[in-house]
Design a protein around this motif. Structure first.
Motif, PDB file in Angstrom:
ATOM      1  N   LEU A 140       0.827  -1.209   0.000  1.00  0.00           N
ATOM      2  CA  LEU A 140       0.000   0.000   0.000  1.00  0.00           C
ATOM      3  C   LEU A 140       0.862   1.260   0.000  1.00  0.00           C
ATOM      4  O   LEU A 140       0.573   2.216  -0.716  1.00  0.00           O
ATOM      5  CB  LEU A 140      -0.943   0.000   1.204  1.00  0.00           C
ATOM      6  CG  LEU A 140      -2.144  -0.936   1.085  1.00  0.00           C
ATOM      7  CD1 LEU A 140      -2.810  -1.127   2.438  1.00  0.00           C
ATOM      8  CD2 LEU A 140      -3.144  -0.400   0.057  1.00  0.00           C
TER       9      LEU A 140
ATOM     10  N   MET B  94       0.195   4.441  -2.685  1.00  0.00           N
ATOM     11  CA  MET B  94      -0.658   5.533  -2.206  1.00  0.00           C
ATOM     12  C   MET B  94       0.022   6.887  -2.416  1.00  0.00           C
ATOM     13  O   MET B  94       1.239   6.982  -2.481  1.00  0.00           O
ATOM     14  CB  MET B  94      -1.009   5.320  -0.739  1.00  0.00           C
ATOM     15  CG  MET B  94      -1.887   4.105  -0.536  1.00  0.00           C
ATOM     16  SD  MET B  94      -2.424   3.928   1.169  1.00  0.00           S
ATOM     17  CE  MET B  94      -4.190   4.006   0.911  1.00  0.00           C
TER      18      MET B  94
ATOM     19  N   ALA C 291      -3.743  10.467   1.283  1.00  0.00           N
ATOM     20  CA  ALA C 291      -4.395   9.174   1.527  1.00  0.00           C
ATOM     21  C   ALA C 291      -4.577   8.968   3.026  1.00  0.00           C
ATOM     22  O   ALA C 291      -3.753   9.384   3.838  1.00  0.00           O
ATOM     23  CB  ALA C 291      -3.573   8.040   0.927  1.00  0.00           C
TER      24      ALA C 291
ATOM     25  N   ILE D 187      -5.680   5.900   5.867  1.00  0.00           N
ATOM     26  CA  ILE D 187      -5.977   4.505   6.181  1.00  0.00           C
ATOM     27  C   ILE D 187      -6.580   4.464   7.575  1.00  0.00           C
ATOM     28  O   ILE D 187      -5.988   4.970   8.535  1.00  0.00           O
ATOM     29  CB  ILE D 187      -4.714   3.624   6.138  1.00  0.00           C
ATOM     30  CG1 ILE D 187      -4.103   3.641   4.742  1.00  0.00           C
ATOM     31  CG2 ILE D 187      -5.043   2.198   6.575  1.00  0.00           C
ATOM     32  CD1 ILE D 187      -2.786   2.884   4.644  1.00  0.00           C
TER      33      ILE D 187
ATOM     34  N   GLU E 137     -13.568   9.726   1.509  1.00  0.00           N
ATOM     35  CA  GLU E 137     -12.698   8.817   0.765  1.00  0.00           C
ATOM     36  C   GLU E 137     -11.522   8.421   1.643  1.00  0.00           C
ATOM     37  O   GLU E 137     -10.731   9.273   2.072  1.00  0.00           O
ATOM     38  CB  GLU E 137     -12.233   9.472  -0.540  1.00  0.00           C
ATOM     39  CG  GLU E 137     -13.397   9.740  -1.472  1.00  0.00           C
ATOM     40  CD  GLU E 137     -12.974  10.047  -2.884  1.00  0.00           C
ATOM     41  OE1 GLU E 137     -11.759  10.013  -3.190  1.00  0.00           O
ATOM     42  OE2 GLU E 137     -13.861  10.337  -3.699  1.00  0.00           O
ATOM     43  N   HIS E 138     -11.449   7.114   1.924  1.00  0.00           N
ATOM     44  CA  HIS E 138     -10.375   6.567   2.748  1.00  0.00           C
ATOM     45  C   HIS E 138     -10.355   5.055   2.570  1.00  0.00           C
ATOM     46  O   HIS E 138     -11.230   4.481   1.916  1.00  0.00           O
ATOM     47  CB  HIS E 138     -10.539   6.952   4.220  1.00  0.00           C
ATOM     48  CG  HIS E 138     -11.747   6.364   4.866  1.00  0.00           C
ATOM     49  ND1 HIS E 138     -12.999   6.960   4.793  1.00  0.00           N
ATOM     50  CD2 HIS E 138     -11.909   5.225   5.580  1.00  0.00           C
ATOM     51  CE1 HIS E 138     -13.865   6.214   5.445  1.00  0.00           C
ATOM     52  NE2 HIS E 138     -13.244   5.152   5.927  1.00  0.00           N
ATOM     53  N   LEU E 139      -9.375   4.419   3.152  1.00  0.00           N
ATOM     54  CA  LEU E 139      -9.267   2.965   3.104  1.00  0.00           C
ATOM     55  C   LEU E 139      -9.458   2.426   4.515  1.00  0.00           C
ATOM     56  O   LEU E 139      -8.720   2.794   5.426  1.00  0.00           O
ATOM     57  CB  LEU E 139      -7.888   2.540   2.578  1.00  0.00           C
ATOM     58  CG  LEU E 139      -7.696   1.043   2.338  1.00  0.00           C
ATOM     59  CD1 LEU E 139      -8.558   0.564   1.184  1.00  0.00           C
ATOM     60  CD2 LEU E 139      -6.230   0.736   2.071  1.00  0.00           C
TER      61      LEU E 139
ATOM     62  N   PRO F 219     -12.250  -0.232   0.375  1.00  0.00           N
ATOM     63  CA  PRO F 219     -11.962   1.085  -0.201  1.00  0.00           C
ATOM     64  C   PRO F 219     -13.209   1.964  -0.235  1.00  0.00           C
ATOM     65  O   PRO F 219     -14.306   1.487  -0.540  1.00  0.00           O
ATOM     66  CB  PRO F 219     -11.506   0.737  -1.617  1.00  0.00           C
ATOM     67  CG  PRO F 219     -12.209  -0.548  -1.941  1.00  0.00           C
ATOM     68  CD  PRO F 219     -12.366  -1.282  -0.640  1.00  0.00           C
TER      69      PRO F 219
ATOM     70  N   ASP G 133      -9.931   6.442  -5.965  1.00  0.00           N
ATOM     71  CA  ASP G 133      -8.502   6.136  -5.860  1.00  0.00           C
ATOM     72  C   ASP G 133      -8.273   4.867  -5.049  1.00  0.00           C
ATOM     73  O   ASP G 133      -7.472   4.015  -5.422  1.00  0.00           O
ATOM     74  CB  ASP G 133      -7.727   7.283  -5.209  1.00  0.00           C
ATOM     75  CG  ASP G 133      -7.545   8.467  -6.140  1.00  0.00           C
ATOM     76  OD1 ASP G 133      -7.708   8.303  -7.374  1.00  0.00           O
ATOM     77  OD2 ASP G 133      -7.228   9.560  -5.633  1.00  0.00           O
ATOM     78  N   TYR G 134      -8.986   4.741  -3.952  1.00  0.00           N
ATOM     79  CA  TYR G 134      -8.812   3.585  -3.068  1.00  0.00           C
ATOM     80  C   TYR G 134      -9.270   2.293  -3.753  1.00  0.00           C
ATOM     81  O   TYR G 134      -8.648   1.242  -3.594  1.00  0.00           O
ATOM     82  CB  TYR G 134      -9.550   3.821  -1.746  1.00  0.00           C
ATOM     83  CG  TYR G 134      -8.991   5.008  -1.006  1.00  0.00           C
ATOM     84  CD1 TYR G 134      -7.902   4.871  -0.152  1.00  0.00           C
ATOM     85  CD2 TYR G 134      -9.524   6.287  -1.192  1.00  0.00           C
ATOM     86  CE1 TYR G 134      -7.363   5.967   0.510  1.00  0.00           C
ATOM     87  CE2 TYR G 134      -8.994   7.381  -0.536  1.00  0.00           C
ATOM     88  CZ  TYR G 134      -7.912   7.219   0.313  1.00  0.00           C
ATOM     89  OH  TYR G 134      -7.383   8.301   0.952  1.00  0.00           O
TER      90      TYR G 134
ATOM     91  N   TRP H  60      -6.493   1.409  -6.199  1.00  0.00           N
ATOM     92  CA  TRP H  60      -5.324   0.842  -5.514  1.00  0.00           C
ATOM     93  C   TRP H  60      -5.582  -0.603  -5.090  1.00  0.00           C
ATOM     94  O   TRP H  60      -4.720  -1.462  -5.250  1.00  0.00           O
ATOM     95  CB  TRP H  60      -4.938   1.692  -4.303  1.00  0.00           C
ATOM     96  CG  TRP H  60      -4.449   3.065  -4.663  1.00  0.00           C
ATOM     97  CD1 TRP H  60      -3.779   3.424  -5.799  1.00  0.00           C
ATOM     98  CD2 TRP H  60      -4.585   4.257  -3.903  1.00  0.00           C
ATOM     99  NE1 TRP H  60      -3.490   4.767  -5.783  1.00  0.00           N
ATOM    100  CE2 TRP H  60      -3.973   5.305  -4.633  1.00  0.00           C
ATOM    101  CE3 TRP H  60      -5.158   4.553  -2.671  1.00  0.00           C
ATOM    102  CZ2 TRP H  60      -3.917   6.612  -4.175  1.00  0.00           C
ATOM    103  CZ3 TRP H  60      -5.110   5.860  -2.205  1.00  0.00           C
ATOM    104  CH2 TRP H  60      -4.492   6.874  -2.947  1.00  0.00           C
ATOM    105  N   CYS H  61      -6.778  -0.861  -4.564  1.00  0.00           N
ATOM    106  CA  CYS H  61      -7.118  -2.235  -4.151  1.00  0.00           C
ATOM    107  C   CYS H  61      -7.209  -3.163  -5.358  1.00  0.00           C
ATOM    108  O   CYS H  61      -6.746  -4.309  -5.292  1.00  0.00           O
ATOM    109  CB  CYS H  61      -8.421  -2.246  -3.354  1.00  0.00           C
ATOM    110  SG  CYS H  61      -8.257  -1.557  -1.697  1.00  0.00           S
TER     111      CYS H  61
END
Length: 159
Positions: free
Chosen positions: A23, A27, A31, A33, A120-122, A140, A144-145, A148-149
């Motif tokens: 990650l 990222m 970002a 998490i 927006e976050h993970l 996600p 964007d998340y 990325w996932c």
């Protein structure tokens, strides 16, 4: 927006570190998490591995009593532990400066301040299955998340 949960199985700290490192590689600044899980599940272990992957040289430990610690690496790393504070107390800390800043933020016990997190976050929930075994559920929230996932799934990191 359609949100899909991804999964990651860990058989020890090195496995948990592998996800954190993957990650950290992809990222970008801003970002966030959000980590949750039982006491001792591995939230700080994840945070430490994430920081190392960002090039942080300092010792990263749980910021339980200081709430927020800032570290310098390839990107600034903001490490938060909100276990001991209320959502109202957290709201007074100016968290948006971190969440929308130039670094990457990892929040331990994030469910305690869920209303203050950016939309927006993970989210990562670490479930203890045994002495060293953990199941990480990665959710996600945001484009964007999700990307990325999906990338990590295509690379065989996430299930």
């Amino acid at each position: 927006m359609h949100e899909t949960a991804f999964h990651y199985d860990s058989t020890g700290e090195s496995d948990t570190a592998r996800l954190a490192e993957a990650l950290a590689e992809i990222m970008k600044p801003g970002a966030v998490i959000a980590l949750d899980g039982d006491l001792g599940a591995g939230k700080t272990t994840f945070s430490q591995a994430f920081a190392r992957a960002l090039g942080v040289k300092d010792v990263v430990n749980s910021p339980t009593f200081t709430i927020i610690k800032e570290y310098e690496g390839r990107l600034p790393f903001y490490h938060m532990d909100v276990y001991r504070i209320s959502e109202a107390e957290a709201d007074e800390l100016g968290l948006d400066d971190y969440f929308f800043g130039e670094g990457i933020t990892v929040v331990e016990w994030a469910s305690r301040i869920i209303e203050l997190l950016p939309a927006e976050h993970l989210s990562i929930y670490i479930e203890t299955l045994g002495l060293d075994e953990r199941k990480l559920t990665v959710m996600p929230h945001g484009k964007d998340y999700e990307q990325w996932c999906s990338t990590l799934k295509e690379n065989g990191v996430l299930l």
